[in-house]
Scaffold this motif. Sequence first.
Motif, PDB file in Angstrom:
ATOM      1  N   HIS A 171      96.530  24.139  29.482  1.00 46.54           N
ATOM      2  CA  HIS A 171      95.355  24.261  30.353  1.00 46.54           C
ATOM      3  C   HIS A 171      94.545  22.978  30.434  1.00 46.54           C
ATOM      4  N   ASP A 204     106.136  18.615  26.471  1.00 43.41           N
ATOM      5  CA  ASP A 204     105.710  19.929  25.963  1.00 43.41           C
ATOM      6  C   ASP A 204     106.932  20.669  25.441  1.00 43.41           C
ATOM      7  N   THR A 219      94.439  23.364  18.956  1.00 47.22           N
ATOM      8  CA  THR A 219      93.989  23.067  17.591  1.00 47.22           C
ATOM      9  C   THR A 219      93.265  24.312  17.058  1.00 47.22           C
ATOM     10  N   LYS A 253      86.354  29.681  18.300  1.00 47.69           N
ATOM     11  CA  LYS A 253      87.194  28.820  17.452  1.00 47.69           C
ATOM     12  C   LYS A 253      86.441  27.543  17.048  1.00 47.69           C
TER      13      LYS A 253
END
Length: 407
Positions: free
Chosen positions: A27, A47, A102, A274
């Motif tokens: 994203h 990726d 992360t 997060k």
Amino acid sequence: MNEQAAQAETTQVQHPLNVAIIGGAGHVGLPFGLALCDCGHTVTLVDLNQSQLDIIRAGQMPFSEINADQLLPRALETGRLHCSTDFADLSTQDVIIVTIGTPVDEYLDPSLRAFDQVMEEVFQHTRPGQLLIIRSTVFPGVTERLGRLIAERNLQIDVSYCPERIAQGRALLELTQLPQLVSGCTEQACQRAADFFSDFGQEIIELSTVEAELGKLFTNSYRYINFSISNQFYMLAQRYDADFDRIYHAITYRYPRMNGFARAGFAGGPCLLKDTMQLASFNHNLLTLGQTAMAVNEGLPGFIVERLKKDHDLTGLTVEILGMAFKGNCDDPRSSLSYKLRKVLTLECRRVLCTDPFINSPDFVSLETILDESDILILGACHDDYRGVQTTKPLIDVFGFTARQEP
Ligand SMILES: NC(=O)c1ccc[n+]([C@@H]2O[C@H](COP(=O)([O-])OP(=O)(O)OC[C@H]3O[C@@H](n4cnc5c(N)ncnc54)[C@H](O)[C@@H]3O)[C@@H](O)[C@H]2O)c1
């Protein structure tokens, strides 16, 4: 970049570079790559997600992003966009950008394992003179630590941290509108990052690496805590059977000191909680405001169900959730509180139905079925489709969205 600009011809920077983006199908990585191609750079999206790369190669966006449907085919046609699963491709690049996830671990502590593994791979394929830009949100001190590792190995690459600050879904609009925060382990790294980001035409703000890391975490934690204030006030208003939205309107109307007062609603998604937890964890759990915000925000689905139980025997009822994405007009279900609400409801109700126009799931039903079969509706995400939705059934709308006229 506005929609008109997206349709215009691509621009050409003075010094086109070869850029690799690790996590480039994600994203953050994909829109960033498209914006760089649009500036004239050549970009390789590196990726591990082969199927996502195949979708991109075929000219399709794997998720919704304003303006990307125009920019992606153009980037492929001009030959500026490439996809790869092979880290060996890094060796031919001028700039390597990292945009992998992360996450925090099961104890809500930062998890560095994936990041360190990616870096080990990167180290195998760098060559002296490259610029490495960390764009993922990282914990305070991670960039300096990375700089030390690179110096110890004498890799002779410049290391920089430049946080991504876009709102998901609006990256291609905001990348060319927001000032860019840049930092580097050395002055040279910081200067090179500043030169690189100046292609987006906005102001560059230089910080030390730890300032930039904290700046990004402060931003997300501030937003998360801010949402929790409104959610706590919403719950208080409910206790008095008072209408939170009427109070909201009354106290913000022509009263600039309340400009930052957020609407109540689900504060979900992959980043806010997060990042608040990362900041709390790295400060010996001293970010008590953040932890309280988590209790409030994560408690909202349960609060809604408890309130419903006061007036209804849910055991015989079908309850429906309108919108499963983590925010309005978005197709991303990651960490959406609608799923937590579904879990709580499943324990209490005869049946729970879910719908979302942006998310394909065999579990979901159409809006028509919902309006037909449910006894109670709960708004989970503020999709435009639900504005002014007509129903005679009770509709719980914490966001105050369905009755609002403005876009
Ligand atoms: N989503 C946002 O709006 C947003 C905004 C600002 C900052 N961020 C931060 O940006 C980072 C990425 O977030 P995201 O939402 O793009 O995540 P994402 O999950 O959408 O994208 C991450 C990508 O990295 C890939 N990946 C994972 N491990 C890899 C590896 N070892 N090698 C190569 N690719 C790998 C995944 O396949 C995925 O495509 C996070 O640190 C996040 O906190 C996100």
